[in-house]
Design a protein around this motif. Structure first.
Motif, PDB file in Angstrom:
ATOM      1  N   VAL A   1      15.690  -2.660   9.299  1.00  0.00           N
ATOM      2  CA  VAL A   1      16.152  -1.280   9.477  1.00  0.00           C
ATOM      3  C   VAL A   1      15.140  -0.300   8.902  1.00  0.00           C
ATOM      4  O   VAL A   1      14.850   0.741   9.501  1.00  0.00           O
ATOM      5  N   ALA A   2      14.561  -0.648   7.755  1.00  0.00           N
ATOM      6  CA  ALA A   2      13.633   0.270   7.094  1.00  0.00           C
ATOM      7  C   ALA A   2      12.413   0.558   7.949  1.00  0.00           C
ATOM      8  O   ALA A   2      11.961   1.705   8.052  1.00  0.00           O
ATOM      9  N   GLN A   3      11.841  -0.455   8.590  1.00  0.00           N
ATOM     10  CA  GLN A   3      10.611  -0.220   9.354  1.00  0.00           C
ATOM     11  C   GLN A   3      10.895   0.612  10.605  1.00  0.00           C
ATOM     12  O   GLN A   3      10.024   1.355  11.070  1.00  0.00           O
ATOM     13  N   LEU A   4      12.101   0.537  11.134  1.00  0.00           N
ATOM     14  CA  LEU A   4      12.455   1.398  12.263  1.00  0.00           C
ATOM     15  C   LEU A   4      12.627   2.842  11.805  1.00  0.00           C
ATOM     16  O   LEU A   4      12.122   3.775  12.436  1.00  0.00           O
ATOM     17  N   LEU A   5      13.322   3.027  10.683  1.00  0.00           N
ATOM     18  CA  LEU A   5      13.557   4.378  10.179  1.00  0.00           C
ATOM     19  C   LEU A   5      12.272   5.048   9.709  1.00  0.00           C
ATOM     20  O   LEU A   5      12.112   6.261   9.841  1.00  0.00           O
ATOM     21  N   ALA A   6      11.367   4.271   9.136  1.00  0.00           N
ATOM     22  CA  ALA A   6      10.170   4.844   8.538  1.00  0.00           C
ATOM     23  C   ALA A   6       9.180   5.353   9.574  1.00  0.00           C
ATOM     24  O   ALA A   6       8.430   6.301   9.303  1.00  0.00           O
ATOM     25  N   TYR A   7       9.168   4.754  10.785  1.00  0.00           N
ATOM     26  CA  TYR A   7       8.075   5.066  11.707  1.00  0.00           C
ATOM     27  C   TYR A   7       8.523   5.588  13.069  1.00  0.00           C
ATOM     28  O   TYR A   7       7.692   6.065  13.833  1.00  0.00           O
ATOM     29  N   GLN A   8       9.834   5.506  13.367  1.00  0.00           N
ATOM     30  CA  GLN A   8      10.314   5.986  14.652  1.00  0.00           C
ATOM     31  C   GLN A   8      11.374   7.075  14.447  1.00  0.00           C
ATOM     32  O   GLN A   8      12.045   7.114  13.417  1.00  0.00           O
TER      33      GLN A   8
ATOM     34  N   HIS B   1      22.379  -0.257  13.608  1.00  0.00           N
ATOM     35  CA  HIS B   1      22.567   0.408  12.308  1.00  0.00           C
ATOM     36  C   HIS B   1      22.044   1.841  12.363  1.00  0.00           C
ATOM     37  O   HIS B   1      22.688   2.776  11.856  1.00  0.00           O
ATOM     38  N   VAL B   2      20.900   2.031  12.961  1.00  0.00           N
ATOM     39  CA  VAL B   2      20.283   3.356  12.996  1.00  0.00           C
ATOM     40  C   VAL B   2      21.057   4.296  13.916  1.00  0.00           C
ATOM     41  O   VAL B   2      21.206   5.488  13.623  1.00  0.00           O
ATOM     42  N   VAL B   3      21.580   3.788  15.027  1.00  0.00           N
ATOM     43  CA  VAL B   3      22.390   4.621  15.928  1.00  0.00           C
ATOM     44  C   VAL B   3      23.641   5.118  15.199  1.00  0.00           C
ATOM     45  O   VAL B   3      24.007   6.296  15.311  1.00  0.00           O
TER      46      VAL B   3
ATOM     47  N   GLY C   1       0.811  -1.204   0.000  1.00  0.00           N
ATOM     48  CA  GLY C   1       0.000   0.000   0.000  1.00  0.00           C
ATOM     49  C   GLY C   1       0.847   1.258   0.000  1.00  0.00           C
ATOM     50  O   GLY C   1       2.077   1.218  -0.134  1.00  0.00           O
ATOM     51  N   ARG C   2       0.163   2.368   0.160  1.00  0.00           N
ATOM     52  CA  ARG C   2       0.839   3.659   0.192  1.00  0.00           C
ATOM     53  C   ARG C   2       1.730   3.745   1.421  1.00  0.00           C
ATOM     54  O   ARG C   2       1.331   3.371   2.523  1.00  0.00           O
ATOM     55  N   GLY C   3       2.964   4.204   1.239  1.00  0.00           N
ATOM     56  CA  GLY C   3       3.906   4.324   2.348  1.00  0.00           C
ATOM     57  C   GLY C   3       4.927   5.412   2.095  1.00  0.00           C
ATOM     58  O   GLY C   3       4.832   6.178   1.132  1.00  0.00           O
ATOM     59  N   ARG C   4       5.941   5.465   2.964  1.00  0.00           N
ATOM     60  CA  ARG C   4       6.938   6.539   2.924  1.00  0.00           C
ATOM     61  C   ARG C   4       8.305   6.036   2.490  1.00  0.00           C
ATOM     62  O   ARG C   4       9.314   6.708   2.689  1.00  0.00           O
ATOM     63  N   VAL C   5       8.367   4.856   1.875  1.00  0.00           N
ATOM     64  CA  VAL C   5       9.628   4.230   1.508  1.00  0.00           C
ATOM     65  C   VAL C   5       9.746   4.149  -0.008  1.00  0.00           C
ATOM     66  O   VAL C   5       8.844   3.627  -0.676  1.00  0.00           O
ATOM     67  N   GLY C   6      10.839   4.667  -0.557  1.00  0.00           N
ATOM     68  CA  GLY C   6      11.155   4.495  -1.969  1.00  0.00           C
ATOM     69  C   GLY C   6      12.080   3.312  -2.136  1.00  0.00           C
ATOM     70  O   GLY C   6      13.045   3.147  -1.374  1.00  0.00           O
TER      71      GLY C   6
END
Length: 876
Positions: A476-483, A617-619, A343-348
């Motif tokens: 990693v993507a789901q952490l970056l996209a929503y937090q 990775h995000v840190v 669906g529609r999301g914020r990830v390219g």
């Protein structure tokens, strides 16, 4: 006599509106297209160029304008299809450093950025021919041309004289001119991708009636997604496909067509491309296979496909690709072979692999994530990940960029674009063995000359998050996209399982994070206990890993609500291992747009270790993002022009090959200690007397010098030198040449500094300790040249043996600042002298008071045109 020009003077370019054109020097056989071009010009354009009416060109003028020597007289033209649409020229003036310049752009193509890109290429050609400034006479009422010169970013002067404005443009690059060029490139390439992803109409060529066929599959997926525009199937024999009226060919379609999806056999694709070009199609998605992936014949077909498409102004996705998609409700484009899109999301999402693309999209959907746009590039003959970075950097619908790459077509440009994008939006790349081991023949060239750690260093330097596999990519993507991003490495662990809490803490320590003592709530903990534990962590941690694995289900919704509330109120990232579920469980979601989880939704991982790994990775990314952008090191005593002249003299004299690099390094303020080759004990003693005591006797062969027992240190008298010479000769053989060198200050740590200039990447600087153990273990760090001050500092600290430089293990601390200065100088040399294919400084002794470079060799090569990502804009 045929006068030739350098091959790199030809280029495909992207224009300001996203279309493409071909640039090349004009040739005598262009007489007819020059006349046709001139016939389409308005009276005003002719008046501004010739300062009066000039209705036609005489045969003599045509011959003059098309016959160049490509030294003192150069003209470049822009062509689209078979038509010439612009020309720019310079003629050297009596002052050999100056040239008169003139532009002429067809009225229908003015405002498309043709003049600006022609100017960049003409300037580059002029600089190669020793021209330092352009002079242009402009009519006072030609405001557009005067603004064009002033906005180029170069130093410009103007004066009014004899009824015209004489403008002088200094061609030396400035920071402003570089910024202008990059900004124009960014806008043009982003626009070219926007045209592909937001078409107003789509044609599917090769949409057959057979169920399961490639063309019909794409057609049905377009219709099922409810594409917000007309869809035209093309089939030469039937009236309708999938209930939609079909056309015999693209030209027969009544309306305009923006995007063509091509699904015909490979040997028919080129005819379709030409047909689409005549129709005015703006972009192509070629899902057909049978191109570069099949061998030389297919590669030749692929090259011709790209040549024709670019010549007519089209960008190409593919061939051999899955397709493209855009979930924007205003577009609803599913021009792929995947029946189900997230669906529609914020990830390219960019995938080089077509075969893997469907599986990747399924994994995104399984995790409850959405995407903004998706591109599968297949053989990546034209559109690449670099183009998508240009687009996603500015795309307001995209917050996170995911890339699956098998090769890097222009890694130097990738590093520049990724670094810029990562300052605003995280870029996550899953590594593939193809990046270093080679890829299928249809794909762009991999970084063949560099080991995998060098590629990792390229990503690290650019702020790119590189992960090991697809599972980590989405973790990693789901952490970056929503937090939100964490502010530091402190991690709080709250859990209803002692064992899982300990595993999470151990994982934090292993990943370099700083876990606080875990809050173990017990197996029966509910929402109240989690609320109290989370509140107690306020101000003490930068992120929270919440583990909820109840032995008896029952309080999941209440606990989830507490986690979401805590994340919202604290502003720090919260991630969970929630009943062992993966992705975005409904209980942990915050409502978003179009069914996508909203900001503040909490990602869940099957195991606490996976959650911690994603957080680590995000840190690291958040830490990189807070660092300064990088400052050029302050380097005194650098003579770039002298170094370039020295290189040219060497190549003109002895030609390419290995040379002593001491002279080149001296131009960059680096002293190489002299070493004299000797062939007898007495020559060795005489050399020692000239150089000064104490001395070292060693093998002059770098390969032999790395072996144990091939050097004698601290020799203070003639007898010692004679004995060392005889001893080494007996050990190594009479054919090995020995050298004498003054003894460097001790104690010191031996190190090695190298440069490897990969033709696809540019110069890479490496650093490591010279100890035998470090060499055997491959303890080496890498950075792209040139190095900022921060890059040089990171390079020194990236090797595992770095503590030996800072006083570790009983070693005295050494002059790390002097070492970083040396790295900065070597990085600048590597960046400014593309003729240096390889440079070895070995050994470099780092002592308490400075560095001593004891040996330096370079391999020079003839220049082969501008480096990738250098010079004027071009499609590569």
């Amino acid at each position: 006599m045929v006068v030739r020009y350098p091959a790199h003077w030809e280029a495909d370019v992207v224009l300001a509106d996203g279309g493409t054109a071909h640039l090349r020097p004009i040739r005598p056989e262009d007489a007819d297209i020059l006349r046709a071009f001139y016939s389409r010009l308005s009276d005003q354009s002719i008046y501004f160029r010739f300062f009066g009416p000039h209705p036609r060109l005489s045969d003599r003028e045509v011959a003059w304008f098309t016959t160049m020597d490509y030294v003192d007289r150069v003209a470049l033209i822009a062509t689209i299809g078979t038509e010439m649409v612009a020309v720019v020229r310079f003629d050297r003036m009596p002052d050999p450093g100056s040239a008169e310049v003139a532009f002429l752009v067809e009225d229908a193509h003015q405002g498309r950025g043709v003049a600006s890109v022609l100017m960049e290429h003409l300037r580059a050609a002029a600089r190669e021919r020793g021209i330092e400034r352009f002079v242009a006479d402009v009519l006072p009422n030609n405001a557009r041309m005067m603004a064009f010169f002033r906005q180029a970013g170069y130093t410009a002067q103007s004066r009014f004289e004899d009824g015209v404005v004489r403008m002088t443009l200094d061609l030396a690059a400035t920071e402003t001119s570089r910024e202008v060029t990059m900004a124009r490139e960014h806008r043009a390439e982003a626009r070219s991708i926007e045209r592909l992803l937001s078409p107003a109409s789509v044609v599917v060529v090769g949409a057959g009636r057979e169920a399961g066929g490639v063309g019909q599959t794409v057609l049905r997926n377009l219709l099922a997604a409810d594409f917000n525009g007309p869809v035209y199937p093309v089939h030469r024999e039937v009236r309708a496909v999938a209930g939609v009226r079909a056309y015999k060919n693209v030209s027969a379609i009544d309306g305009d067509v923006d995007l063509a999806v091509v699904a015909v056999p490979a040997d028919a694709v080129l005819d379709v491309v030409e047909e689409c070009a005549r129709k005015g199609v703006k972009g192509l998605v070629v899902v057909s296979s049978g191109f570069g992936e099949t061998g030389p014949e297919g590669r030749a077909r692929q090259d011709e496909l790209v040549r024709i498409a670019r010549a007519y102004g089209l960008r190409v996705v593919g061939p051999n690709c899955l397709g493209i998609a855009n979930t924007d409700p205003k577009v609803r484009l599913n021009a792929t072979l995947a029946a189900r899109l997230p669906g529609r999301g914020r990830v390219g999402f960019f995938s080089q692999s077509g075969a893997l693309g469907t599986a990747l999209l399924q994994r995104v959907a399984q995790r409850g994530m959405g995407i903004s746009t998706f591109v599968s590039a297949g053989n990546r003959a034209d559109v690449s990940g670099n183009d998508l970075l240009q687009y996603w950097e500015e795309d307001p619908a995209t917050d996170v960029v995911l890339l699956y790459l098998e090769s890097l077509g222009n890694p130097r440009k990738f590093a520049r674009l990724a670094r810029r994008t990562a300052r605003r939006k995280p870029v996550v790349v899953v590594k593939s063995g193809g990046i270093t081991r080679g890829v299928p023949v249809g794909h762009a060239a991999p970084v063949l000359g560099l080991p995998d750690p060098a590629v990792s260093a390229l990503f690290e330097q650019a702020g790119v998050i590189r992960v090991d596999d697809l599972a980590q990519l989405f973790d990693v993507a789901q952490l970056l996209a929503y937090q939100p991003l964490p502010k530091g490495p402190r991690v709080g662990v709250v859990s209803n399982s002692d064992a899982l809490a300990l595993l999470a803490v151990d994982a934090c320590v292993a990943a370099g994070l700083e876990p606080c003592p875990p809050a173990n709530l017990g197996a029966r903990a509910g929402a109240a206990e989690y609320r109290e534990a989370l509140a107690a962590m306020d101000g003490r941690v930068d992120a929270v890993v919440a583990i909820y694995m109840p032995p008896i289900p029952g309080n999941a919704a209440e606990v989830a609500a507490e986690l979401v509330r805590a994340a919202e109120e604290s502003g720090r990232p919260v991630l969970a291992t929630f009943e062992g579920r993966m992705g975005m469980p409904p209980e942990l979601r915050v409502p978003g747009e179009g069914g996508d989880p909203g900001k503040g939704s909490i990602p869940s991982y099957p195991a606490a270790e996976e959650a911690v790994r994603a957080l680590a990775h995000v840190v690291r990314y958040a830490t990189w993002r807070k660092r300064p952008h990088g400052t050029p090191p302050r380097l005194d005593g650098v003579d770039t022009d002298g170094a370039r002249e020295a290189v040219e003299e060497i190549l003109a004299g002895t030609g390419p090959g290995e040379v002593d690099a001491a002279g080149l390094l001296a131009r960059y303020g680096v002293e190489v200690w002299p070493a004299e080759p000797v062939r007898s004990p007495e020559e060795a003693v005489a050399a020692a007397e000239r150089l000064g005591w104490p001395v070292v006797v060693r093998s002059a062969d770098p390969d032999v010098a790395h072996r144990a027992g091939t050097v004698r240190l601290g020799l203070t008298d003639p007898d010692g030198v004679r004995h060392a010479y005889e001893d080494l000769t007996a050990r190594l053989g009479r054919r090995v040449t020995l050298s004498v060198q003054r003894m460097a200050p001790q104690p010191a740590v031996p190190t090695v500094v190298r440069v490897v200039d990969d033709p696809h990447v540019g110069a890479v600087v490496s650093f490591g300790l010279g100890e035998i153990t470090a060499r055997l273990l491959g303890d080496e760090a890498f950075r792209m040249a040139p190095l900022t001050a921060e890059d040089a500092a990171a390079l020194v600290r990236s090797v595992r043996t770095a503590p030996l430089l800072f006083g570790g293990y009983g070693y005295p601390p050494v002059a790390v600042g002097a070492l970083e200065d040396l790295l900065g100088r070597v990085g600048r040399l590597a960046d400014e002298l593309p003729q240096v294919a390889r440079l070895d400084l070995d050994p470099v002794l780092v002592g308490e008071d400075g560095v001593s470079v004891l040996g330096a060799r370079a391999i020079l090569r003839d220049p082969v045109g501008p480096r990738p990502d250098r010079g004027p804009r071009r499609l590569r």
